[in-house]
Enzyme design. Structure first.
Site, mmCIF file in Angstrom:
data_model
loop_
_atom_site.group_PDB
_atom_site.id
_atom_site.type_symbol
_atom_site.label_atom_id
_atom_site.label_comp_id
_atom_site.label_asym_id
_atom_site.label_seq_id
_atom_site.Cartn_x
_atom_site.Cartn_y
_atom_site.Cartn_z
ATOM 1 N N VAL A 149 14.159 -19.773 -22.494
ATOM 2 C CA VAL A 149 13.471 -18.458 -22.478
ATOM 3 C C VAL A 149 14.451 -17.492 -21.752
ATOM 4 C CG1 VAL A 149 11.122 -19.547 -22.668
ATOM 5 C CG2 VAL A 149 12.178 -19.291 -20.211
ATOM 6 N N TYR B 149 13.509 -30.042 -11.911
ATOM 7 C CA TYR B 149 13.409 -29.466 -13.296
ATOM 8 C C TYR B 149 13.624 -28.054 -12.910
ATOM 9 C CZ TYR B 149 11.055 -27.473 -17.030
ATOM 10 O OH TYR B 149 10.799 -26.468 -18.004
ATOM 11 N N TYR C 211 11.248 -24.801 -29.867
ATOM 12 C CA TYR C 211 9.922 -24.554 -29.615
ATOM 13 C C TYR C 211 8.987 -24.753 -30.973
ATOM 14 C CZ TYR C 211 11.805 -22.299 -25.636
ATOM 15 O OH TYR C 211 12.711 -22.003 -24.394
ATOM 16 N N SER D 4 15.614 -23.819 -20.756
ATOM 17 C CA SER D 4 15.290 -25.053 -21.706
ATOM 18 C C SER D 4 16.717 -25.597 -22.186
ATOM 19 C CB SER D 4 14.507 -24.822 -22.469
ATOM 20 O OG SER D 4 12.982 -24.981 -22.087
ATOM 21 N N LYS E 169 17.754 -28.948 -20.944
ATOM 22 C CA LYS E 169 17.013 -30.218 -21.302
ATOM 23 C C LYS E 169 17.932 -31.115 -22.410
ATOM 24 C CE LYS E 169 12.590 -27.968 -21.289
ATOM 25 N NZ LYS E 169 11.293 -27.327 -21.832
HETATM 26 N N1 GLU Z 1 11.684 -23.334 -16.741
HETATM 27 C C1 GLU Z 1 10.986 -22.698 -18.088
HETATM 28 C C2 GLU Z 1 9.695 -23.236 -17.920
HETATM 29 O O1 GLU Z 1 9.235 -24.465 -17.429
HETATM 30 C C3 GLU Z 1 11.624 -23.336 -19.320
HETATM 31 C C4 GLU Z 1 11.194 -22.711 -20.654
HETATM 32 C C5 GLU Z 1 11.946 -22.801 -21.445
HETATM 33 O O2 GLU Z 1 13.228 -22.340 -21.535
HETATM 34 O O3 GLU Z 1 11.564 -23.343 -22.810
HETATM 35 O O4 GLU Z 1 8.595 -22.600 -18.310
#
Ligand code: GLU
Length: 305
Positions: A259, A189, A241, A63, A66
């Site tokens: 994650v 993504y 988060y 993530s 992002k």
């Molecule tokens: N690729 C992970 C998912 O979509 C990213 C989650 C993350 O790192 O927050 O679940």
């Protein structure tokens, strides 16, 4: 400030905590990363880089990507258009919540929940010839490292297990908040999440955000200072988060976690700082990584507050 000594102290003290977290095994390829890894780096703006442990080893940034796609989408369509499709409030829910997206009529709470990031991927797809290549080129530029790559095994593994993300993308599509095919958006993504980078790469790339939108190595303005302010505020309020309040309370820095166990954070005008340890706490942030950042700001007395 003697950053190297501070990092070395943390590296010693963190050892009992490194294996305490839980690997994100819902993405099967991530389950194979050794739990005992730990790295940390600090890059002083226009100054030296300091690091300890596995800070030069590449890992799955998940993530954290992002943050890059938010910058790109903002550059491509501007703030006004972006905010018609994505909100800017903390979610107070899991990053992959379906319920929230339904009761908010297909407008993701913020760009860092998965639904928000899927909309960002859709924007990049609509406005570039090759979205995945555009993202990779941009990350290489910001990190000043042409060797950064996408770990296709991780992308494939996430695709195989990506039922929730597929559900979110289909929801978004049903609300008219995706322009492109669901499959194409998911592909972009999964590839951005599978970018493989080290703590040192992350520090370099986040130094542009720490430097009010200007790439410190060349002086190129990637974002306006006002855009950088907004992205940095989003990281403080939505970047870690559902534990974002706890993270701000303990660490006191804007940042983005993934994650894969990475956390990239910074002090505007001063430095960028990253930590990586694959074991996660209950909220999905790196357990030892969060602790290490908390100790850094406590030991040095430096935070944004
Ligand atoms: N690729 C992970 C998912 O979509 C990213 C989650 C993350 O790192 O927050 O679940």
């Amino acid at each position: 400030m003697d950053y190297q000594t501070v990092l070395e102290e943390i590296f010693e003290e963190i050892k009992p905590f490194v294996s305490k977290g839980k690997i994100a095994d819902y993405i099967p390829a991530l389950a194979q990363v050794p739990l005992e890894k730990f790295g940390m780096a600090v890059q002083v703006l226009k100054g030296n880089t300091f690091f300890v442990g596995d800070a030069l080893e590449s890992f799955s940034i998940q993530s954290i990507s992002k943050a890059y796609t938010l910058i790109l989408a903002l550059q491509l369509i501007g703030e006004g258009n972006l905010l018609k499709r994505i909100g800017r409030e903390p979610s107070g829910n899991a990053f992959n919540s379906l319920v929230q997206l339904e009761y908010e009529n297909g407008i993701p709470r913020n760009p860092f929940v998965n639904a928000g990031a899927l909309v960002l991927a859709d924007i990049i797809l609509s406005h570039t010839k090759d979205a995945s290549q555009t993202i990779l080129d941009f990350v290489r530029e910001l990190s000043d490292n042409q060797n950064i790559h996408v770990d296709v095994k991780v992308a494939e593994s996430e695709k195989q297990a990506g039922f929730r993300n597929a559900a979110l993308a289909n929801f978004l599509k049903s609300y008219g908040n995706l322009e492109n095919d669901v499959e194409k958006v998911l592909d972009v993504y999964f590839h951005q999440c599978a970018l493989s980078m080290s703590c040192v790469d992350l520090c370099q790339s986040f130094s542009t955000l720490a430097n009010h939108g200007q790439f410190p190595l060349s002086g190129k303005q990637i974002l306006t200072p006002s855009q950088a302010k907004r992205i940095n505020a989003l990281m403080l309020t939505c970047g870690t988060y559902d534990a974002v309040g706890d993270f701000a309370y303990r660490v006191g820095l804007p940042g983005k976690s993934g994650v894969g166990g990475g956390i990239a954070a910074f002090i505007p005008g001063r430095l960028s700082i990253t930590a990586w340890s694959p074991g996660l706490n209950k909220s999905g942030n790196s357990l030892a990584g969060t602790l290490a950042l908390e100790w850094f700001t406590t030991k040095t007395g430096m935070s944004i507050f």
